[in-house]
Design an enzyme around this catalytic site. Sequence first.
Site, PDB file in Angstrom:
ATOM      1  CE  LYS A   7     -27.789  37.451  45.170  1.00 46.06           C
ATOM      2  NZ  LYS A   7     -28.940  37.155  44.702  1.00 46.06           N
ATOM      3  CB  THR A   9     -31.766  35.428  48.994  1.00 47.89           C
ATOM      4  OG1 THR A   9     -30.329  35.350  48.574  1.00 47.89           O
ATOM      5  CG2 THR A   9     -32.413  36.213  47.750  1.00 47.89           C
ATOM      6  CG  HIS A  65     -33.440  37.477  42.576  1.00 50.22           C
ATOM      7  ND1 HIS A  65     -33.386  37.011  43.835  1.00 50.22           N
ATOM      8  CD2 HIS A  65     -33.149  36.332  41.874  1.00 50.22           C
ATOM      9  CE1 HIS A  65     -33.320  35.617  43.901  1.00 50.22           C
ATOM     10  NE2 HIS A  65     -33.438  35.281  42.617  1.00 50.22           N
ATOM     11  CB  SER A  82     -28.133  28.705  44.841  1.00 46.41           C
ATOM     12  OG  SER A  82     -29.274  28.456  44.952  1.00 46.41           O
ATOM     13  CE1 TYR A 136     -34.420  33.195  47.786  1.00 44.39           C
ATOM     14  CE2 TYR A 136     -33.634  31.067  47.051  1.00 44.39           C
ATOM     15  CZ  TYR A 136     -33.726  32.381  46.831  1.00 44.39           C
ATOM     16  OH  TYR A 136     -33.574  32.883  45.523  1.00 44.39           O
TER      17      TYR A 136
HETATM   18  C1  FNR Z   1     -30.123  33.555  40.273  1.00 43.21           C
HETATM   19  N1  FNR Z   1     -30.233  34.343  41.592  1.00 43.21           N
HETATM   20  C2  FNR Z   1     -30.293  33.712  42.605  1.00 43.21           C
HETATM   21  N2  FNR Z   1     -30.161  34.452  43.710  1.00 43.21           N
HETATM   22  C3  FNR Z   1     -30.138  33.789  44.980  1.00 43.21           C
HETATM   23  O1  FNR Z   1     -29.972  34.493  46.126  1.00 43.21           O
HETATM   24  N3  FNR Z   1     -30.463  32.594  45.197  1.00 43.21           N
HETATM   25  C4  FNR Z   1     -30.662  31.758  43.984  1.00 43.21           C
HETATM   26  O2  FNR Z   1     -30.780  30.612  43.969  1.00 43.21           O
HETATM   27  C5  FNR Z   1     -30.412  32.309  42.809  1.00 43.21           C
HETATM   28  N4  FNR Z   1     -30.791  31.462  41.764  1.00 43.21           N
HETATM   29  C6  FNR Z   1     -30.787  32.207  40.232  1.00 43.21           C
HETATM   30  C7  FNR Z   1     -30.730  31.535  39.130  1.00 43.21           C
HETATM   31  C8  FNR Z   1     -30.324  31.903  38.082  1.00 43.21           C
HETATM   32  C9  FNR Z   1     -30.620  31.108  36.661  1.00 43.21           C
HETATM   33  C10 FNR Z   1     -30.175  33.480  37.842  1.00 43.21           C
HETATM   34  C11 FNR Z   1     -29.778  34.087  36.433  1.00 43.21           C
HETATM   35  C12 FNR Z   1     -30.065  34.245  39.183  1.00 43.21           C
HETATM   36  C13 FNR Z   1     -29.833  35.866  41.538  1.00 43.21           C
HETATM   37  C14 FNR Z   1     -28.283  35.919  41.234  1.00 43.21           C
HETATM   38  O3  FNR Z   1     -27.691  35.696  42.674  1.00 43.21           O
HETATM   39  C15 FNR Z   1     -27.777  37.330  41.042  1.00 43.21           C
HETATM   40  O4  FNR Z   1     -28.424  38.276  41.802  1.00 43.21           O
HETATM   41  C16 FNR Z   1     -27.957  37.751  39.604  1.00 43.21           C
HETATM   42  O5  FNR Z   1     -27.909  36.543  38.860  1.00 43.21           O
HETATM   43  C17 FNR Z   1     -27.153  38.879  39.151  1.00 43.21           C
HETATM   44  O6  FNR Z   1     -27.354  39.410  38.049  1.00 43.21           O
HETATM   45  P1  FNR Z   1     -26.411  39.110  36.577  1.00 43.21           P
HETATM   46  O7  FNR Z   1     -25.063  39.122  36.943  1.00 43.21           O
HETATM   47  O8  FNR Z   1     -27.060  37.742  36.375  1.00 43.21           O
HETATM   48  O9  FNR Z   1     -26.987  40.090  35.540  1.00 43.21           O
HETATM   49  C1  LAC Z   2     -34.272  32.379  40.661  1.00 45.50           C
HETATM   50  C2  LAC Z   2     -34.358  31.878  42.018  1.00 45.50           C
HETATM   51  C3  LAC Z   2     -34.007  30.429  42.323  1.00 45.50           C
HETATM   52  O1  LAC Z   2     -33.956  33.432  40.573  1.00 45.50           O
HETATM   53  O2  LAC Z   2     -33.492  32.419  43.028  1.00 45.50           O
HETATM   54  O3  LAC Z   2     -34.435  31.724  39.975  1.00 45.50           O
END
Ligand code: FNR
Ligand code: LAC
Length: 361
Positions: free
Chosen positions: A235, A165, A259, A115, A139
């Site tokens: 994404k 994303t 997400h 990320s 982003y």
């Molecule tokens: C995320 N996700 C996420 N996605 C992204 O594109 N950039 C990011 O920085 C983040 N940060 C992030 C932080 C935390 C704490 C979580 C839980 C999720 C979303 C992530 O990539 C993904 O789409 C989801 O976490 C998928 O779902 P599950 O496997 O957590 O249920």
């Molecule tokens: C989140 C952002 C960082 O889900 O994507 O917390």
Amino acid sequence: MRSVMPADPLSDLSLDEIEARAVPLLDPGVLAYYAGGAGEERTVADNRAAWGRRRPVPRVLTGTGTASTRGELLGAPLELPVLAAPTALHAIAHPGGEAATARACAAAGTVMVLSMMGSARPAAIARAAPEGRRWLQLYVLRDRGATDALVDEAVAHGFEALVVTVDTPIMGMRPREERSPFALPPGVEQPVVGDAAARTGVAPERFFADLVDPALGWDDLEALVARAPLPVLVKGIHHPDDARRAVDAGAAGVIVSNHGGRQLDGVPATADLLGPAVAAVGGRVPVLVDGGIRRGIDVCVALALGADAVLVGRPVLYGLAAGGQAGVEAVLDRLRRELAGALVLLGCGDLAAARGITLWS
Ligand code: FNR
Ligand code: LAC
């Protein structure tokens, strides 16, 4: 003589059991951030439930005694069709941070998606696991120069692809986070966010408010794809028309994702969105999916619905919290064993055969 307990207490635990080990180790604010979703977390719950609503039907007497989880993605081999989703701030789960995650992904033979909100920069991940496959999540910032500088760093350090994303023009409203905020512990940084903030003279806490471009359009995506020296996956695709449009814009892959239910509560589960997206893409590029995948059988369902691979977000963070690199390895190894076992029992010797699984729904 007293026997010594084996050193690895996480092997043989399910992802839920590893999560249960992690929860008491996490600061309450960090746990709220990791576990929480938008609104009343309907979509968080449904992401998980929707995989279970589809029941793969075994075929017998197929002569299949073993199954391989090997495949390939974007022209390179993958030992396991389960990638580490991009998630922010691994260093608040464990001091090993993203470097530990990268080593675990390399050991499992899968891709780590770093990320841009991570606590390590691309160069550090490349140093930690030079042999590992790595993609960078972005982003798109208002300051396109800052975005390009980051892409240059990724290229210089062997990242193979960019994951843009597109479901986060603003942050979702997440009540658990609002109730239990956390402060970054001393020593934990977000170097990429910090760079972008310094370039523009904006406070890093204002990342989504001031730095991320909230009004991105298809023309911006096309321009980014045209400029990017790496393949771009998109994404955060929900609607099949958007899946088709992303491919038309030059995307090298589509990631069906809400997400992890963290953006808009009440949107459909990704298991429900996947089939239509696969049909819209029509095999032109790989389709990946994430959200609520916790079992090997969930991966089988995703493959049967036409996904080329899946990603897991929170399980990686919980594995990291529970045991650092070994904890993430335990998560990925558990999924690998569950997937391989499920494939055999479904009568599939490999991932290609899994596409033909009948789903009872
Ligand atoms: C995320 N996700 C996420 N996605 C992204 O594109 N950039 C990011 O920085 C983040 N940060 C992030 C932080 C935390 C704490 C979580 C839980 C999720 C979303 C992530 O990539 C993904 O789409 C989801 O976490 C998928 O779902 P599950 O496997 O957590 O249920
Ligand atoms: C989140 C952002 C960082 O889900 O994507 O917390």
